[in-house]
Design a protein around this motif. Sequence first.
Motif, PDB file in Angstrom:
ATOM      1  N   LEU A  88       0.798  -1.217   0.106  1.00 28.69           N
ATOM      2  CA  LEU A  88       0.073  -0.121  -0.193  1.00 28.69           C
ATOM      3  C   LEU A  88       0.918   1.294   0.026  1.00 28.69           C
ATOM      4  O   LEU A  88       0.353   2.362   0.347  1.00 28.69           O
ATOM      5  N   ASN A  89       2.109   1.099  -0.355  1.00 28.88           N
ATOM      6  CA  ASN A  89       2.936   2.222  -0.497  1.00 28.88           C
ATOM      7  C   ASN A  89       3.734   2.823   0.757  1.00 28.88           C
ATOM      8  O   ASN A  89       4.834   3.068   1.043  1.00 28.88           O
ATOM      9  N   ILE A  90       2.537   2.793   1.812  1.00 30.73           N
ATOM     10  CA  ILE A  90       2.997   3.290   3.321  1.00 30.73           C
ATOM     11  C   ILE A  90       3.431   1.825   3.976  1.00 30.73           C
ATOM     12  O   ILE A  90       4.690   1.858   4.679  1.00 30.73           O
ATOM     13  N   ILE A  91       2.649   0.889   3.724  1.00 28.28           N
ATOM     14  CA  ILE A  91       2.965  -0.223   4.669  1.00 28.28           C
ATOM     15  C   ILE A  91       2.625  -1.626   3.568  1.00 28.28           C
ATOM     16  O   ILE A  91       1.893  -1.615   2.753  1.00 28.28           O
ATOM     17  N   GLN A  92       3.458  -2.467   4.075  1.00 27.97           N
ATOM     18  CA  GLN A  92       3.289  -3.591   2.987  1.00 27.97           C
ATOM     19  C   GLN A  92       2.939  -4.792   4.001  1.00 27.97           C
ATOM     20  O   GLN A  92       3.689  -5.235   5.049  1.00 27.97           O
ATOM     21  N   PHE A  93       1.976  -5.644   3.468  1.00 34.60           N
ATOM     22  CA  PHE A  93       1.500  -6.886   4.391  1.00 34.60           C
ATOM     23  C   PHE A  93       1.995  -7.997   3.716  1.00 34.60           C
ATOM     24  O   PHE A  93       1.743  -8.178   2.478  1.00 34.60           O
ATOM     25  N   THR A  94       2.551  -8.987   4.425  1.00 33.29           N
ATOM     26  CA  THR A  94       2.790 -10.241   3.722  1.00 33.29           C
ATOM     27  C   THR A  94       2.115 -11.489   4.467  1.00 33.29           C
ATOM     28  O   THR A  94       2.280 -11.532   5.881  1.00 33.29           O
ATOM     29  N   PHE A  95       1.421 -12.216   3.795  1.00 32.86           N
ATOM     30  CA  PHE A  95       0.759 -13.339   4.790  1.00 32.86           C
ATOM     31  C   PHE A  95       1.442 -14.816   4.038  1.00 32.86           C
ATOM     32  O   PHE A  95       1.176 -14.929   2.746  1.00 32.86           O
ATOM     33  N   ALA A  96       1.668 -15.468   4.905  1.00 33.30           N
ATOM     34  CA  ALA A  96       2.025 -16.996   4.470  1.00 33.30           C
ATOM     35  C   ALA A  96       1.665 -17.801   5.397  1.00 33.30           C
ATOM     36  O   ALA A  96       1.874 -17.612   6.695  1.00 33.30           O
ATOM     37  N   LEU A  97       1.200 -19.116   5.295  1.00 31.46           N
ATOM     38  CA  LEU A  97       0.818 -20.223   6.171  1.00 31.46           C
ATOM     39  C   LEU A  97       1.085 -21.412   5.566  1.00 31.46           C
ATOM     40  O   LEU A  97       0.320 -21.999   4.558  1.00 31.46           O
ATOM     41  N   LYS A  98       1.956 -22.224   6.006  1.00 28.75           N
ATOM     42  CA  LYS A  98       2.208 -23.535   5.615  1.00 28.75           C
ATOM     43  C   LYS A  98       2.348 -24.346   6.956  1.00 28.75           C
ATOM     44  O   LYS A  98       3.010 -24.397   7.825  1.00 28.75           O
ATOM     45  N   ILE A  99       1.591 -25.645   6.983  1.00 29.27           N
ATOM     46  CA  ILE A  99       1.691 -26.490   8.003  1.00 29.27           C
ATOM     47  C   ILE A  99       2.073 -27.939   7.368  1.00 29.27           C
ATOM     48  O   ILE A  99       1.501 -28.487   6.331  1.00 29.27           O
ATOM     49  N   ASN A 100       2.922 -28.548   8.057  1.00 27.53           N
ATOM     50  CA  ASN A 100       3.661 -29.962   7.466  1.00 27.53           C
ATOM     51  C   ASN A 100       3.274 -30.769   8.640  1.00 27.53           C
ATOM     52  O   ASN A 100       3.468 -30.696   9.751  1.00 27.53           O
ATOM     53  N   VAL A 101       2.235 -31.879   8.076  1.00 27.32           N
ATOM     54  CA  VAL A 101       1.953 -32.853   9.134  1.00 27.32           C
ATOM     55  C   VAL A 101       2.301 -34.288   8.684  1.00 27.32           C
ATOM     56  O   VAL A 101       2.333 -34.439   7.255  1.00 27.32           O
ATOM     57  N   ASN A 102       2.144 -34.971   9.456  1.00 24.44           N
ATOM     58  CA  ASN A 102       2.420 -36.370   9.096  1.00 24.44           C
ATOM     59  C   ASN A 102       1.486 -37.329   9.706  1.00 24.44           C
ATOM     60  O   ASN A 102       0.573 -36.828  10.580  1.00 24.44           O
ATOM     61  N   ILE A 103       1.421 -38.493   9.736  1.00 26.62           N
ATOM     62  CA  ILE A 103       0.459 -39.379  10.228  1.00 26.62           C
ATOM     63  C   ILE A 103       0.334 -39.296  11.872  1.00 26.62           C
ATOM     64  O   ILE A 103      -0.742 -39.307  12.570  1.00 26.62           O
ATOM     65  N   MET A 104       1.583 -39.566  12.458  1.00 29.66           N
ATOM     66  CA  MET A 104       1.677 -39.207  13.840  1.00 29.66           C
ATOM     67  C   MET A 104       1.234 -37.775  14.514  1.00 29.66           C
ATOM     68  O   MET A 104       0.711 -37.892  15.549  1.00 29.66           O
TER      69      MET A 104
END
Length: 85
Positions: free
Chosen positions: A54-70
């Motif tokens: 937004l020129n004044i502020i920058q938002f960065t969003f990331a979400l990553k979940i690594n799961v296994n059976i256990m």
Amino acid sequence: MKKEKKEGYFWFVIILAGICGKLIGDILGSNVKSLYFLKKVYSIGFTTPICLDLNIIQFTFALKINVNIMSILGIILAIIYYRKY
């Protein structure tokens, strides 16, 4: 006030169970040949972050979940434990 404590405790138990389950799955999958499938990781989330500039502020969003059976099994057991006690 009590409900907030219980909810916070619930999320703490869920996250802790997921982490412990993942560690146990990694250890068993590495050391026992017949349990190799416990080490397989499934990724859920974004592969690249979403950016909003937004020129004044920058938002960065990331979400990553690594799961296994256990880790999934650990979360299920934690929910059962939480409901029982």
